[in-house]
Design a protein around this motif. Structure first.
Motif, PDB file in Angstrom:
ATOM      1  N   GLU A 129       2.822   1.805   3.082  1.00 59.40           N
ATOM      2  CA  GLU A 129       3.933   0.864   3.243  1.00 59.40           C
ATOM      3  C   GLU A 129       5.097   1.242   2.324  1.00 59.40           C
TER       4      GLU A 129
ATOM      5  N   ARG B 184       0.857  -1.192   0.000  1.00 60.22           N
ATOM      6  CA  ARG B 184       0.000   0.000   0.000  1.00 60.22           C
ATOM      7  C   ARG B 184       0.894   1.242   0.000  1.00 60.22           C
ATOM      8  N   GLN B 185       0.302   2.384  -0.351  1.00 62.05           N
ATOM      9  CA  GLN B 185       1.116   3.601  -0.448  1.00 62.05           C
ATOM     10  C   GLN B 185       1.846   3.900   0.862  1.00 62.05           C
TER      11      GLN B 185
END
Ligand SMILES: C[S@@+](CC[C@H](N)C(=O)[O-])C[C@H]1O[C@@H](n2cnc3c(N)ncnc32)[C@H](O)[C@@H]1O
Length: 230
Positions: A20, A17-18
C-alpha cells in the motif's frame, strides 16, 4: 454555519502495508487531483482527457466500493473521489490498479481543500454517502453537510445535476433535508416515501451501510436536483 476545514476523523486505523505504501508513492501521483495554488479553476480535461464530458464527485468514499462501482458502470464519466482516510485511499488504489480502471482520480484529503478549485457548472453528480453524523450538538459544526458546502455544490454542479445524500442517523437526516429544502438552488426529488426509503438500483450498498445495518430508522436516500440557472 462555518466551513468545516479541519478534519476530525481518523487518517489511519492501522499502518499501511508495504504494498500500500508503494501504491501511495508511485501510483497515487498518476491519478491524484492537485488543487490549484493560485485560485484558478482546474481544467478537468487534463486529468481525464478531452473526450470525457461528464464528471462526478464522491465526498468521503471510505474504502471506495461505491465509487468503483459507479466508475465501472459509467465508463464515459470521470469520477473524482475525496477521502482523507489513508487506509481507504490505499485500498481503492489497489482495486483501481487490479481492475485497470482509468476514470477515477483521487484527492487524498478533506474535500474543502479541492472544492474551491473545481470549475463552476462542471459536476453532474455529487455523492455524500453516510458522512459522520456528529450527533452531539457541540459537534454539529463539524458536519460535512452545511450551508457553505451546499453553496459550493450549487456552484460546481451543472443545471439539473443530482446531489445524493445518505445517512442512517435520524437527526442528521432531518438536518440534511432542512438545509436542502431551504436552499434556493436545490429541489428534493422525492414524491412518495419509497423514493427516500428504498435505495435506487444504480446506488450500490456502501461498506458503512453494510456494516451498520441496525434495524432502527434504516438509511435514508435523499436525492436533490440542482435547479437550472435562468
Ligand atoms: C462513516 S464514513 C462513510 C464512508 C463511505 N461513504 C461509506 O458509506 O462506506 C465517513 C467518511 O467520510 C470521510 N470524511 C470525513 N470528513 C471528510 C472531509 N472533510 N472530506 C472528505 N471525506 C471526509 C471519513 O474519512 C470517512 O471515510
Amino acid at each position: 454555519m462555518k466551513p468545516n476545514k479541519r478534519f476530525y476523523g481518523r487518517r489511519r486505523t492501522r499502518s499501511l502495508r508495504q504494498k500500500e505504501k508503494d501504491l501511495m508513492k508511485t501510483f497515487l501521483p498518476e491519478i491524484e487531483i492537485v488543487p490549484s495554488s493560485d485560485g484558478t479553476f482546474l481544467d478537468l480535461s487534463t486529468y481525464f482527457g478531452k473526450s470525457t464530458q461528464q464528471f462526478c464527485l464522491e465526498v468521503g468514499f471510505g474504502k471506495g466500493e461505491h465509487l468503483l462501482w459507479q466508475a465501472q458502470n459509467n465508463e464515459d464519466v470521470g469520477f473524482i473521489g475525496a477521502e482523507p482516510f489513508l487506509n481507504g485511499v490505499a485500498s481503492l488504489l489497489s482495486k483501481i490498479k487490479e481492475k485497470n480502471i482509468n476514470n477515477i482520480r483521487i484527492f487524498p484529503d478533506t474535500v474543502s481543500q479541492i472544492l474551491h478549485s473545481l470549475p463552476s457548472q462542471s459536476i453532474n453528480k455529487v455523492f455524500v454517502l453516510f458522512p459522520d453524523p456528529w450527533p452531539k450538538s457541540r459537534h454539529q459544526k463539524r458536519r460535512l453537510i452545511n450551508i457553505e458546502t451546499l453553496d459550493i455544490f450549487a456552484r460546481i454542479m451543472t443545471d439539473d445535476a443530482e446531489l445524493r445524500l445518505a445517512t442512517d442517523d435520524a437527526e442528521y437526516a432531518s438536518w440534511m433535508l432542512r438545509l436542502g429544502l431551504s436552499h434556493k438552488s436545490f429541489e428534493w426529488t422525492a414524491l412518495r416515501p419509497d423514493d427516500w426509503r428504498i435505495r435506487p438500483s444504480d446506488w450500490p450498498l456502501t461498506r458503512y451501510e453494510e456494516k451498520n445495518r441496525s434495524g432502527g430508522l434504516g438509511p435514508v436516500y435523499l436525492r436533490f436536483v440542482r435547479l437550472p440557472r435562468n
